[in-house]
Write an enzyme that holds these catalytic residues in place. Structure first.
Site, PDB file in Angstrom:
ATOM      1  N   ASN A   9       0.949  -1.327  -0.030  1.00  0.00           N
ATOM      2  CA  ASN A   9       0.087   0.022   0.125  1.00  0.00           C
ATOM      3  C   ASN A   9       0.778   1.146  -0.070  1.00  0.00           C
ATOM      4  O   ASN A   9       1.650   1.464   1.040  1.00  0.00           O
ATOM      5  CB  ASN A   9      -0.782   0.000   1.396  1.00  0.00           C
ATOM      6  CG  ASN A   9      -1.803   1.182   1.573  1.00  0.00           C
ATOM      7  OD1 ASN A   9      -1.769   2.126   0.460  1.00  0.00           O
ATOM      8  ND2 ASN A   9      -2.319   1.316   2.649  1.00  0.00           N
ATOM      9  N   TRP A  10       0.882   1.924  -0.991  1.00  0.00           N
ATOM     10  CA  TRP A  10       1.725   2.994  -1.299  1.00  0.00           C
ATOM     11  C   TRP A  10       1.228   4.271  -0.582  1.00  0.00           C
ATOM     12  O   TRP A  10       1.984   5.302  -0.563  1.00  0.00           O
ATOM     13  CB  TRP A  10       2.090   3.296  -2.687  1.00  0.00           C
ATOM     14  CG  TRP A  10       3.121   2.280  -3.552  1.00  0.00           C
ATOM     15  CD1 TRP A  10       3.556   1.409  -2.797  1.00  0.00           C
ATOM     16  CD2 TRP A  10       3.564   2.419  -4.666  1.00  0.00           C
ATOM     17  NE1 TRP A  10       4.613   0.654  -3.736  1.00  0.00           N
ATOM     18  CE2 TRP A  10       4.456   1.255  -4.960  1.00  0.00           C
ATOM     19  CE3 TRP A  10       3.122   3.159  -5.821  1.00  0.00           C
ATOM     20  CZ2 TRP A  10       4.957   0.883  -6.194  1.00  0.00           C
ATOM     21  CZ3 TRP A  10       3.808   2.835  -6.916  1.00  0.00           C
ATOM     22  CH2 TRP A  10       4.717   1.718  -7.225  1.00  0.00           C
ATOM     23  N   LYS A  11       0.132   4.125  -0.097  1.00  0.00           N
ATOM     24  CA  LYS A  11      -0.572   5.640   0.312  1.00  0.00           C
ATOM     25  C   LYS A  11      -0.304   6.602  -0.445  1.00  0.00           C
ATOM     26  O   LYS A  11      -0.423   6.695  -1.661  1.00  0.00           O
ATOM     27  CB  LYS A  11      -0.079   5.873   2.080  1.00  0.00           C
ATOM     28  CG  LYS A  11      -0.026   4.513   2.796  1.00  0.00           C
ATOM     29  CD  LYS A  11       0.199   4.644   4.191  1.00  0.00           C
ATOM     30  CE  LYS A  11      -0.041   3.047   4.879  1.00  0.00           C
ATOM     31  NZ  LYS A  11       0.116   3.265   6.281  1.00  0.00           N
ATOM     32  N   HIS A  95      -9.370   1.098   5.234  1.00  0.00           N
ATOM     33  CA  HIS A  95      -8.122   1.276   5.760  1.00  0.00           C
ATOM     34  C   HIS A  95      -8.170   2.346   7.014  1.00  0.00           C
ATOM     35  O   HIS A  95      -8.956   3.139   7.080  1.00  0.00           O
ATOM     36  CB  HIS A  95      -6.867   1.879   4.819  1.00  0.00           C
ATOM     37  CG  HIS A  95      -5.471   1.754   5.480  1.00  0.00           C
ATOM     38  ND1 HIS A  95      -4.932   2.746   6.314  1.00  0.00           N
ATOM     39  CD2 HIS A  95      -4.538   0.909   5.048  1.00  0.00           C
ATOM     40  CE1 HIS A  95      -3.708   2.472   6.737  1.00  0.00           C
ATOM     41  NE2 HIS A  95      -3.585   1.363   5.969  1.00  0.00           N
ATOM     42  N   GLU A  97      -6.560   4.596   8.160  1.00  0.00           N
ATOM     43  CA  GLU A  97      -6.410   6.117   7.821  1.00  0.00           C
ATOM     44  C   GLU A  97      -7.583   6.532   7.402  1.00  0.00           C
ATOM     45  O   GLU A  97      -7.725   7.743   7.569  1.00  0.00           O
ATOM     46  CB  GLU A  97      -5.163   6.100   7.085  1.00  0.00           C
ATOM     47  CG  GLU A  97      -3.639   5.880   7.704  1.00  0.00           C
ATOM     48  CD  GLU A  97      -2.572   5.442   7.009  1.00  0.00           C
ATOM     49  OE1 GLU A  97      -2.585   5.315   5.595  1.00  0.00           O
ATOM     50  OE2 GLU A  97      -1.636   4.836   7.452  1.00  0.00           O
ATOM     51  N   GLU A 167      -4.854  -5.046  10.440  1.00  0.00           N
ATOM     52  CA  GLU A 167      -4.023  -4.049  10.822  1.00  0.00           C
ATOM     53  C   GLU A 167      -3.978  -3.444  12.025  1.00  0.00           C
ATOM     54  O   GLU A 167      -4.951  -2.271  12.054  1.00  0.00           O
ATOM     55  CB  GLU A 167      -4.254  -3.044   9.374  1.00  0.00           C
ATOM     56  CG  GLU A 167      -3.708  -3.510   8.207  1.00  0.00           C
ATOM     57  CD  GLU A 167      -3.094  -2.407   7.148  1.00  0.00           C
ATOM     58  OE1 GLU A 167      -2.045  -2.963   6.523  1.00  0.00           O
ATOM     59  OE2 GLU A 167      -3.672  -1.356   7.243  1.00  0.00           O
ATOM     60  N   GLY A 173       3.038   2.218  10.664  1.00  0.00           N
ATOM     61  CA  GLY A 173       3.927   3.393  10.544  1.00  0.00           C
ATOM     62  C   GLY A 173       4.688   3.568  11.998  1.00  0.00           C
ATOM     63  O   GLY A 173       5.170   4.705  11.984  1.00  0.00           O
ATOM     64  N   SER A 213       3.894  -2.324   9.956  1.00  0.00           N
ATOM     65  CA  SER A 213       5.514  -2.369  10.185  1.00  0.00           C
ATOM     66  C   SER A 213       6.118  -3.618   9.619  1.00  0.00           C
ATOM     67  O   SER A 213       7.025  -4.153  10.338  1.00  0.00           O
ATOM     68  CB  SER A 213       5.833  -2.066  11.726  1.00  0.00           C
ATOM     69  OG  SER A 213       5.356  -0.664  12.083  1.00  0.00           O
ATOM     70  N   GLY A 234       3.102  -1.251   4.062  1.00  0.00           N
ATOM     71  CA  GLY A 234       3.206   0.181   3.743  1.00  0.00           C
ATOM     72  C   GLY A 234       4.802   0.728   3.374  1.00  0.00           C
ATOM     73  O   GLY A 234       5.000   0.469   2.215  1.00  0.00           O
ATOM     74  N   GLY A 235       5.275   1.364   4.424  1.00  0.00           N
ATOM     75  CA  GLY A 235       6.616   1.823   3.985  1.00  0.00           C
ATOM     76  C   GLY A 235       7.429   1.343   3.397  1.00  0.00           C
ATOM     77  O   GLY A 235       8.292   1.540   2.394  1.00  0.00           O
TER      78      GLY A 235
HETATM   79  P1  13P Z   1       3.362   0.206   7.550  1.00  0.00           P
HETATM   80  O1  13P Z   1       3.958  -0.997   6.972  1.00  0.00           O
HETATM   81  O2  13P Z   1       4.220   1.561   6.928  1.00  0.00           O
HETATM   82  O3  13P Z   1       3.447   0.360   8.863  1.00  0.00           O
HETATM   83  O4  13P Z   1       1.863   0.517   7.117  1.00  0.00           O
HETATM   84  C1  13P Z   1       0.986  -0.515   7.181  1.00  0.00           C
HETATM   85  C2  13P Z   1      -0.351  -0.234   6.353  1.00  0.00           C
HETATM   86  O5  13P Z   1      -1.034   0.808   6.911  1.00  0.00           O
HETATM   87  C3  13P Z   1      -0.561  -0.981   5.085  1.00  0.00           C
HETATM   88  O6  13P Z   1      -1.838  -0.804   4.650  1.00  0.00           O
END
Ligand code: 13P
Length: 249
Positions: A9-11, A95, A97, A167, A173, A213, A234-235
């Site tokens: 997920n590149w956000k 998600h 967020e 999640e 994050g 993470s 994510g990251g």
């Molecule tokens: P991180 O891997 O950056 O913690 O993010 C997880 C995430 O929200 C994937 O959707």
């Protein structure tokens, strides 16, 4: 045997040019990865570039959200049909967020999921508890509520076509990954919800990804848990080498 899924997920990261550069570096690194489905979710303006770059490869493209109406006066929204036409095969829905910053509810998660499925997209439905909820011993209760109000309100046929992502918000994050045991316990409780609402067969076929993470150095331990059917990253999905290392764990 449930086939595993590693999704990135590149956000709100990566322009079209950055997306093309990522795929140029990433695809050769995962050319031999037949053991799992690979998914990447770029921001909307980079979807078509990603779909073009991924054409002929095993990588599926996901949107990060989807609106439930087909078309109309809904400024700023994008329909499932539009996403499918842009080359998407999946859509991330609910998600944390979106829940935290954009008012997403279990009810809108269900509406988005139905619309995505009707357009042939595979929803990746996200659930997860806040830190205070975990510390207050409320994890199972929260997951149960999110399950029943969201994916649990689909028909059995619809439910058979979704992916779930667990999640925990405190792990997103933060660098604070859930232990494999904590993640597996949450997955078991979600699978139990699926068994109660649908059937034992539906529950055992359901693929549940862990997100929060996930990094190249902790993927192996997580994937050693049979309950975990993949990861939503994510990251660490923003860098071709690190995401490839996660895929190829
Ligand atoms: P991180 O891997 O950056 O913690 O993010 C997880 C995430 O929200 C994937 O959707």
């Amino acid at each position: 045997m449930r086939r595993r899924v590693i999704a990135g997920n590149w956000k709100m990261y990566k322009t079209q040019a950055e997306t093309r550069a990522f795929f140029t570096a990433f695809l050769p690194l995962v050319a031999g990865a037949g053991h799992c489905d690979i998914v990447i979710a770029p921001p909307y303006p980079s979807l078509a570039a990603a779909a073009e770059a991924a054409r002929g490869s095993a990588v599926g493209i996901a949107a990060q959200n989807v609106f439930w109406e087909k078309e109309g006066a809904f400024t700023g929204e994008v329909s499932a049909g539009m996403l499918a036409e842009a080359g998407c095969r999946y859509a991330i829905i609910g998600h944390s967020e979106r829940r935290q910053f954009f008012g997403e509810t279990d009810e809108t998660v269900a509406k988005r999921s139905k619309a995505a499925l009707a357009a042939g997209l595979t929803p990746i439905v996200c659930v997860g508890e806040l830190l205070a909820e975990r510390e207050g011993g409320k994890t199972e209760e929260v997951l149960g509520r999110q399950f029943r109000g969201g994916p649990g309100s689909l028909t059995a046929e619809e439910f058979s076509r979704i992916l779930l992502a667990y999640e925990p918000v405190w792990a997103i994050g933060t660098g604070r990954v859930a232990t494999p045991e904590i993640a597996a316990a949450a997955h078991r409780s979600l699978r139990q919800c699926a068994a109660e609402k649908f059937s034992a067969a539906a529950a055992s076929a359901l693929r549940i990804l862990y997100g929060g993470s996930v990094k190249p150095d902790n993927i192996k331990g997580l994937m050693a848990q049979e309950e975990l059917d993949g990861a939503l990253v994510g990251g660490a999905s923003l860098d071709a080498k690190s995401f490839a290392a996660i895929v190829n764990h």
